[in-house]
Design a protein around this motif. Structure first.
Motif, mmCIF file in Angstrom:
data_model
loop_
_atom_site.group_PDB
_atom_site.id
_atom_site.type_symbol
_atom_site.label_atom_id
_atom_site.label_comp_id
_atom_site.label_asym_id
_atom_site.label_seq_id
_atom_site.Cartn_x
_atom_site.Cartn_y
_atom_site.Cartn_z
ATOM 1 N N ALA A 1 -59.750 -67.751 44.986
ATOM 2 C CA ALA A 1 -60.445 -67.725 43.692
ATOM 3 C C ALA A 1 -61.829 -68.357 43.837
ATOM 4 O O ALA A 1 -62.020 -69.297 44.605
ATOM 5 N N ASP A 2 -62.785 -67.799 43.121
ATOM 6 C CA ASP A 2 -64.135 -68.348 43.134
ATOM 7 C C ASP A 2 -64.117 -69.746 42.524
ATOM 8 O O ASP A 2 -63.374 -70.013 41.576
ATOM 9 N N GLY B 1 -69.143 -71.709 49.977
ATOM 10 C CA GLY B 1 -69.870 -70.885 50.952
ATOM 11 C C GLY B 1 -69.533 -69.409 50.831
ATOM 12 O O GLY B 1 -70.426 -68.569 50.768
ATOM 13 N N ILE B 2 -68.250 -69.078 50.780
ATOM 14 C CA ILE B 2 -67.871 -67.659 50.676
ATOM 15 C C ILE B 2 -68.280 -67.117 49.307
ATOM 16 O O ILE B 2 -68.662 -65.955 49.183
ATOM 17 N N GLU C 1 -74.621 -67.262 59.079
ATOM 18 C CA GLU C 1 -74.323 -68.641 59.487
ATOM 19 C C GLU C 1 -73.050 -69.144 58.815
ATOM 20 O O GLU C 1 -72.180 -69.728 59.464
ATOM 21 N N GLU C 2 -72.920 -68.921 57.529
ATOM 22 C CA GLU C 2 -71.744 -69.378 56.788
ATOM 23 C C GLU C 2 -70.462 -68.784 57.374
ATOM 24 O O GLU C 2 -69.491 -69.509 57.630
ATOM 25 N N ILE C 3 -70.448 -67.487 57.592
ATOM 26 C CA ILE C 3 -69.241 -66.828 58.091
ATOM 27 C C ILE C 3 -68.940 -67.259 59.521
ATOM 28 O O ILE C 3 -67.793 -67.585 59.860
ATOM 29 N N PHE C 4 -69.957 -67.282 60.377
ATOM 30 C CA PHE C 4 -69.727 -67.640 61.771
ATOM 31 C C PHE C 4 -69.224 -69.082 61.903
ATOM 32 O O PHE C 4 -68.289 -69.356 62.665
ATOM 33 N N VAL C 5 -69.803 -70.002 61.151
ATOM 34 C CA VAL C 5 -69.364 -71.398 61.202
ATOM 35 C C VAL C 5 -67.919 -71.517 60.713
ATOM 36 O O VAL C 5 -67.116 -72.272 61.279
#
Length: 144
Positions: A90-91, A107-108, A42-46
């Motif tokens: 960067a995180d 999210g990432i 969901e995170e990546i697709f959004v």
């Protein structure tokens, strides 16, 4: 799972999640791993839907592959949007309060922390992001 090719939009998110969930269920994926995978998908697709095409319509291609020995699930996302490597950012500093932290990147970061492998490459005009999560641990080597 056959390749899933569709418009990257909020309207197609549940089509993606349903297809992934059906394949994970068919491969007896434990519920906890399935939940982790669905949140990451969901995170990546959004992110693709909202940012890859600069507010315009664009296509996303999603593939799910179940690998054996050790059993793992691999989801690959492809889009022809603006080249962007989400792993290069960067995180976020999660020790800061929400008010002190910069917006974006959480999210990432969550995806990177929850997967066993995350890989990005830009190839032939495509952003390609692969997520992999072990479904069962590798078996220890047997001593002779």
């Amino acid at each position: 799972m056959e390749e899933l090719r569709l418009q990257a939009s909020d309207d197609t998110l549940y089509t993606v999640l349903d297809a992934i969930e059906k394949q994970l269920d068919a491969n007896e994926c434990p519920e906890v791993i399935k939940s982790i995978m669905l949140v990451a998908v969901e995170e990546i697709f959004v992110n693709i839907a909202h940012y890859a095409y600069g507010g315009k319509s664009g296509e996303a291609v999603i593939n799910l592959d179940i690998k054996q020995d050790p059993k793992s699930c691999q989801v690959t996302f492809q889009d022809r949007g603006v080249p962007y490597n989400p792993l290069a950012k960067a995180d976020p500093d999660i020790t800061l309060s929400a008010e002190e932290r910069d917006i974006g990147g959480l999210g990432i970061y969550m995806v990177k922390q929850s997967m066993d492998r995350v890989e990005y490459r830009y190839e032939d005009g495509c952003n390609i992001l692969t997520l992999e999560k072990n479904i069962e641990p590798a078996q220890p080597e047997q001593e002779a």
